[in-house]
Scaffold this motif. Sequence first.
Motif, PDB file in Angstrom:
ATOM      1  N   LYS A  91     -14.244  29.041 -16.366  1.00 28.03           N
ATOM      2  CA  LYS A  91     -14.524  27.682 -16.776  1.00 28.03           C
ATOM      3  C   LYS A  91     -15.200  26.958 -15.624  1.00 28.03           C
ATOM      4  O   LYS A  91     -14.851  27.140 -14.464  1.00 28.03           O
ATOM      5  CB  LYS A  91     -13.236  26.959 -17.161  1.00 28.03           C
ATOM      6  CG  LYS A  91     -12.569  27.548 -18.374  1.00 28.03           C
ATOM      7  CD  LYS A  91     -11.317  26.788 -18.711  1.00 28.03           C
ATOM      8  CE  LYS A  91     -10.636  27.411 -19.923  1.00 28.03           C
ATOM      9  NZ  LYS A  91      -9.403  26.712 -20.282  1.00 28.03           N
ATOM     10  N   PHE A  92     -16.177  26.141 -15.963  1.00 34.67           N
ATOM     11  CA  PHE A  92     -16.836  25.348 -14.947  1.00 34.67           C
ATOM     12  C   PHE A  92     -17.269  24.026 -15.554  1.00 34.67           C
ATOM     13  O   PHE A  92     -17.401  23.884 -16.758  1.00 34.67           O
ATOM     14  CB  PHE A  92     -18.031  26.089 -14.347  1.00 34.67           C
ATOM     15  CG  PHE A  92     -19.100  26.398 -15.347  1.00 34.67           C
ATOM     16  CD1 PHE A  92     -20.182  25.543 -15.523  1.00 34.67           C
ATOM     17  CD2 PHE A  92     -19.036  27.551 -16.114  1.00 34.67           C
ATOM     18  CE1 PHE A  92     -21.163  25.834 -16.443  1.00 34.67           C
ATOM     19  CE2 PHE A  92     -20.030  27.839 -17.030  1.00 34.67           C
ATOM     20  CZ  PHE A  92     -21.089  26.979 -17.192  1.00 34.67           C
ATOM     21  N   ASP A  93     -17.468  23.061 -14.702  1.00 32.36           N
ATOM     22  CA  ASP A  93     -17.891  21.739 -15.131  1.00 32.36           C
ATOM     23  C   ASP A  93     -19.248  21.475 -14.495  1.00 32.36           C
ATOM     24  O   ASP A  93     -19.341  21.178 -13.308  1.00 32.36           O
ATOM     25  CB  ASP A  93     -16.866  20.687 -14.694  1.00 32.36           C
ATOM     26  CG  ASP A  93     -17.201  19.324 -15.257  1.00 32.36           C
ATOM     27  OD1 ASP A  93     -17.905  19.250 -16.277  1.00 32.36           O
ATOM     28  OD2 ASP A  93     -16.755  18.325 -14.657  1.00 32.36           O
ATOM     29  N   TYR A  94     -20.309  21.597 -15.301  1.00 31.94           N
ATOM     30  CA  TYR A  94     -21.661  21.438 -14.807  1.00 31.94           C
ATOM     31  C   TYR A  94     -22.170  20.046 -15.149  1.00 31.94           C
ATOM     32  O   TYR A  94     -22.180  19.658 -16.318  1.00 31.94           O
ATOM     33  CB  TYR A  94     -22.567  22.509 -15.422  1.00 31.94           C
ATOM     34  CG  TYR A  94     -23.994  22.436 -14.952  1.00 31.94           C
ATOM     35  CD1 TYR A  94     -24.343  22.849 -13.681  1.00 31.94           C
ATOM     36  CD2 TYR A  94     -24.983  21.939 -15.784  1.00 31.94           C
ATOM     37  CE1 TYR A  94     -25.640  22.777 -13.236  1.00 31.94           C
ATOM     38  CE2 TYR A  94     -26.284  21.863 -15.354  1.00 31.94           C
ATOM     39  CZ  TYR A  94     -26.618  22.278 -14.078  1.00 31.94           C
ATOM     40  OH  TYR A  94     -27.902  22.199 -13.651  1.00 31.94           O
ATOM     41  N   GLN A  95     -22.572  19.296 -14.160  1.00 30.23           N
ATOM     42  CA  GLN A  95     -23.133  17.978 -14.385  1.00 30.23           C
ATOM     43  C   GLN A  95     -24.658  18.107 -14.477  1.00 30.23           C
ATOM     44  O   GLN A  95     -25.299  18.592 -13.549  1.00 30.23           O
ATOM     45  CB  GLN A  95     -22.765  17.044 -13.227  1.00 30.23           C
ATOM     46  CG  GLN A  95     -21.281  16.838 -13.067  1.00 30.23           C
ATOM     47  CD  GLN A  95     -20.690  16.101 -14.259  1.00 30.23           C
ATOM     48  OE1 GLN A  95     -21.331  15.253 -14.850  1.00 30.23           O
ATOM     49  NE2 GLN A  95     -19.463  16.446 -14.607  1.00 30.23           N
ATOM     50  N   PHE A  96     -25.222  17.693 -15.601  1.00 33.37           N
ATOM     51  CA  PHE A  96     -26.664  17.767 -15.770  1.00 33.37           C
ATOM     52  C   PHE A  96     -27.345  16.744 -14.864  1.00 33.37           C
ATOM     53  O   PHE A  96     -26.927  15.595 -14.788  1.00 33.37           O
ATOM     54  CB  PHE A  96     -27.046  17.484 -17.231  1.00 33.37           C
ATOM     55  CG  PHE A  96     -26.560  18.526 -18.170  1.00 33.37           C
ATOM     56  CD1 PHE A  96     -27.159  19.767 -18.204  1.00 33.37           C
ATOM     57  CD2 PHE A  96     -25.498  18.277 -19.019  1.00 33.37           C
ATOM     58  CE1 PHE A  96     -26.721  20.736 -19.083  1.00 33.37           C
ATOM     59  CE2 PHE A  96     -25.049  19.235 -19.891  1.00 33.37           C
ATOM     60  CZ  PHE A  96     -25.665  20.470 -19.917  1.00 33.37           C
ATOM     61  N   ARG A  97     -28.396  17.143 -14.215  1.00 35.64           N
ATOM     62  CA  ARG A  97     -29.090  16.256 -13.298  1.00 35.64           C
ATOM     63  C   ARG A  97     -29.950  15.229 -14.021  1.00 35.64           C
ATOM     64  O   ARG A  97     -29.959  14.065 -13.688  1.00 35.64           O
ATOM     65  CB  ARG A  97     -30.004  17.054 -12.372  1.00 35.64           C
ATOM     66  CG  ARG A  97     -29.314  17.654 -11.222  1.00 35.64           C
ATOM     67  CD  ARG A  97     -30.342  18.345 -10.389  1.00 35.64           C
ATOM     68  NE  ARG A  97     -30.003  18.237  -8.995  1.00 35.64           N
ATOM     69  CZ  ARG A  97     -30.706  18.760  -8.028  1.00 35.64           C
ATOM     70  NH1 ARG A  97     -31.787  19.434  -8.292  1.00 35.64           N
ATOM     71  NH2 ARG A  97     -30.337  18.624  -6.796  1.00 35.64           N
TER      72      ARG A  97
END
Length: 66
Positions: free
Chosen positions: A14-20
Amino acid sequence: MIKPMFGHRPKPKKFDYQFRYHDPEKEERRRRRIKIKRPYKKTHQGRSILLYALGLSLVVYIISVL
């Protein structure tokens, strides 16, 4: 602790990717614009099928007359 050989399945990481460069308002406007344009494509597709059917029936008629 010893893990059993059978029955153990690895779970996805699981990961939390913040869109740029993500703009939710722009995305919503794009979705609304696509929804508006869709009906026109469907009617055009219906016309093209109708033209193909008409052409095919014309060819069958000409072959049957000869």
